[in-house]
Design an enzyme around this catalytic site. Structure first.
Site, PDB file in Angstrom:
ATOM      1  N   SER A   1     -77.413  45.846  15.872  1.00 19.32           N
ATOM      2  CA  SER A   1     -77.036  47.185  16.349  1.00 19.32           C
ATOM      3  C   SER A   1     -76.760  47.168  17.859  1.00 19.32           C
ATOM      4  O   SER A   1     -75.815  46.513  18.303  1.00 19.32           O
ATOM      5  CB  SER A   1     -78.139  48.190  15.970  1.00 19.32           C
ATOM      6  OG  SER A   1     -77.743  49.507  16.250  1.00 19.32           O
ATOM      7  N   LEU A   2     -77.581  47.831  18.646  1.00 16.48           N
ATOM      8  CA  LEU A   2     -77.448  47.819  20.104  1.00 16.48           C
ATOM      9  C   LEU A   2     -77.350  46.387  20.636  1.00 16.48           C
ATOM     10  O   LEU A   2     -76.610  46.099  21.592  1.00 16.48           O
ATOM     11  CB  LEU A   2     -78.668  48.512  20.722  1.00 16.48           C
ATOM     12  CG  LEU A   2     -78.994  48.197  22.184  1.00 16.48           C
ATOM     13  CD1 LEU A   2     -77.995  48.852  23.100  1.00 16.48           C
ATOM     14  CD2 LEU A   2     -80.408  48.630  22.527  1.00 16.48           C
TER      15      LEU A   2
ATOM     16  N   ARG B   1     -73.132  54.886  25.024  1.00 18.63           N
ATOM     17  CA  ARG B   1     -73.480  54.827  23.607  1.00 18.63           C
ATOM     18  C   ARG B   1     -74.761  55.627  23.342  1.00 18.63           C
ATOM     19  O   ARG B   1     -74.835  56.426  22.419  1.00 18.63           O
ATOM     20  CB  ARG B   1     -73.666  53.362  23.200  1.00 18.63           C
ATOM     21  CG  ARG B   1     -74.061  53.105  21.746  1.00 18.63           C
ATOM     22  CD  ARG B   1     -74.319  51.600  21.580  1.00 18.63           C
ATOM     23  NE  ARG B   1     -74.445  51.201  20.183  1.00 18.63           N
ATOM     24  CZ  ARG B   1     -75.565  51.167  19.506  1.00 18.63           C
ATOM     25  NH1 ARG B   1     -76.704  51.544  20.081  1.00 18.63           N
ATOM     26  NH2 ARG B   1     -75.595  50.761  18.243  1.00 18.63           N
TER      27      ARG B   1
ATOM     28  N   GLN C   1     -68.922  50.217  14.466  1.00 14.33           N
ATOM     29  CA  GLN C   1     -70.353  49.945  14.263  1.00 14.33           C
ATOM     30  C   GLN C   1     -71.229  51.197  14.189  1.00 14.33           C
ATOM     31  O   GLN C   1     -72.216  51.230  13.458  1.00 14.33           O
ATOM     32  CB  GLN C   1     -70.854  49.012  15.373  1.00 14.33           C
ATOM     33  CG  GLN C   1     -72.175  48.352  15.076  1.00 14.33           C
ATOM     34  CD  GLN C   1     -73.065  48.270  16.310  1.00 14.33           C
ATOM     35  OE1 GLN C   1     -73.371  49.277  16.943  1.00 14.33           O
ATOM     36  NE2 GLN C   1     -73.481  47.066  16.646  1.00 14.33           N
TER      37      GLN C   1
ATOM     38  N   HIS D   1     -75.850  54.721  12.232  1.00 17.63           N
ATOM     39  CA  HIS D   1     -75.064  53.872  11.325  1.00 17.63           C
ATOM     40  C   HIS D   1     -74.740  54.587  10.011  1.00 17.63           C
ATOM     41  O   HIS D   1     -74.876  54.037   8.934  1.00 17.63           O
ATOM     42  CB  HIS D   1     -75.778  52.535  11.077  1.00 17.63           C
ATOM     43  CG  HIS D   1     -75.989  51.764  12.342  1.00 17.63           C
ATOM     44  ND1 HIS D   1     -74.945  51.190  13.034  1.00 17.63           N
ATOM     45  CD2 HIS D   1     -77.110  51.513  13.056  1.00 17.63           C
ATOM     46  CE1 HIS D   1     -75.433  50.603  14.127  1.00 17.63           C
ATOM     47  NE2 HIS D   1     -76.733  50.803  14.162  1.00 17.63           N
TER      48      HIS D   1
ATOM     49  N   GLN E   1     -82.772  48.718  19.080  1.00 18.75           N
ATOM     50  CA  GLN E   1     -83.729  49.770  19.424  1.00 18.75           C
ATOM     51  C   GLN E   1     -85.031  49.619  18.641  1.00 18.75           C
ATOM     52  O   GLN E   1     -85.024  49.227  17.481  1.00 18.75           O
ATOM     53  CB  GLN E   1     -83.107  51.141  19.109  1.00 18.75           C
ATOM     54  CG  GLN E   1     -83.694  52.271  19.916  1.00 18.75           C
ATOM     55  CD  GLN E   1     -82.764  53.470  19.972  1.00 18.75           C
ATOM     56  OE1 GLN E   1     -81.563  53.323  19.893  1.00 18.75           O
ATOM     57  NE2 GLN E   1     -83.323  54.653  20.120  1.00 18.75           N
TER      58      GLN E   1
END
Length: 294
Positions: free
Chosen positions: A88-89, A113, A244, A195, A9
């Site tokens: 991440s994503l 998500r 995650q 996170h 992101q």
């Protein structure tokens, strides 16, 4: 070895993906499929929307995923990963291109998500802050000494760590980190404390969707954010993906592990050049470039 890395992101921009759509029938087909799966025209927002529209969580995450995955598919025979990782994503993009997830299942999980994270942000106010110029262990120690929830969330590169948690705890930590000599400790304009334990409601919601999704054997190892090492077992991949949302993104550690395992040529696939920039700060001895559609 050739390693492909996928952004998360923040890499979005107006007009993203339009060149792919215009040049490739494969891309057109996948973008139209995405519109049907999501139930709204994400292509209209990606190609013509303004920055505010693109910033909506339900748009941002699928948009970056689509740009990355469709670019990889359009590259065709030029796309030959020997190892993959995503920030991440971006880990979901990596799991589609290495055949663990189908395009359709990957997009559905990305959408779920995004919505689950948005919901978690509304449950309790939380945020993130970028800390520059301190050793990781100093940042970790300061966070541990602050009342409330504040944790290390993104190990982006040496000297750049993002912390995440409750708003008051983040503000307190920023003050203390500046006292410790941080070049900057700056609260970020994000929707919430990603996170970190603040995402527990999202983790629970996404876990159910992940458990119901088929995960296949990968065609190459994926270096996952949570463990920062090569993973090839579908059950392990699934478990790490669930963890995650509340665990830190160990990006520096992932890249170092890939280099230690033979990664020498890194290619960023998706919008922007953020990961390329981080690569230069992690290890200048390996090459880092961007995938381009000719």
């Amino acid at each position: 070895m050739k390693a492909y890395i996928f952004p998360g992101q923040g890499a979005q921009f107006t007009g993203m993906g339009l060149d792919l759509y215009e040049k490739s029938p494969i891309a057109q087909d996948l973008f139209e499929k995405a519109n049907n799966i999501l139930g709204f025209s994400i292509t209209d927002i990606m190609f013509e929307g303004d920055a505010e529209e693109l910033k909506q969580t339900k748009v941002t995450q699928p948009a970056i995923f689509l740009h990355s995955v469709i670019l990889a598919k359009v590259l065709g025979d030029d796309f030959n990963p020997e190892m993959v990782a995503g920030h991440s994503l971006g880990e979901l993009s990596a799991l589609v291109v290495n055949k663990v997830l189908s395009f359709e299942d990957g997009l559905k999980l990305v959408s779920k998500r995004a919505l689950a994270m948005q919901k978690a942000c509304e449950v309790q106010k939380s945020t993130m802050a970028a800390v520059l110029g301190l050793e990781d262990n100093v940042v970790e120690e300061v966070c541990e000494g602050v009342d409330g929830i504040v944790v290390a969330a993104n190990y982006n590169c040496p000297g750049q760590l993002v912390i995440s948690g409750e708003v008051d705890a983040i503000n307190k930590a920023c003050d203390l980190l500046k006292e410790k000599g941080a070049r900057r400790a700056l609260v970020l304009p994000v929707g919430g404390g990603f996170h970190s334990p603040m995402m527990e409601p999202a983790r629970e919601e996404l876990a159910k969707a992940i458990e119901e999704t088929e995960f296949n054997e990968p065609i190459c190892p994926v270096y996952q954010n949570v463990v920062a090492k090569a993973v090839t077992n579908p059950d392990e991949i699934k478990e790490n993906l669930i963890l995650q949302l509340t665990a830190p993104v160990k990006w520096t550690q992932c890249i170092k592990a890939m280099i230690a395992d033979g990664g020498s040529e890194f290619v960023e696939v998706g919008p922007g050049k953020v990961l390329q920039g981080l690569m230069r700060k992690i290890d200048r001895t390996v090459t880092a470039s961007r995938a381009e559609l000719v």
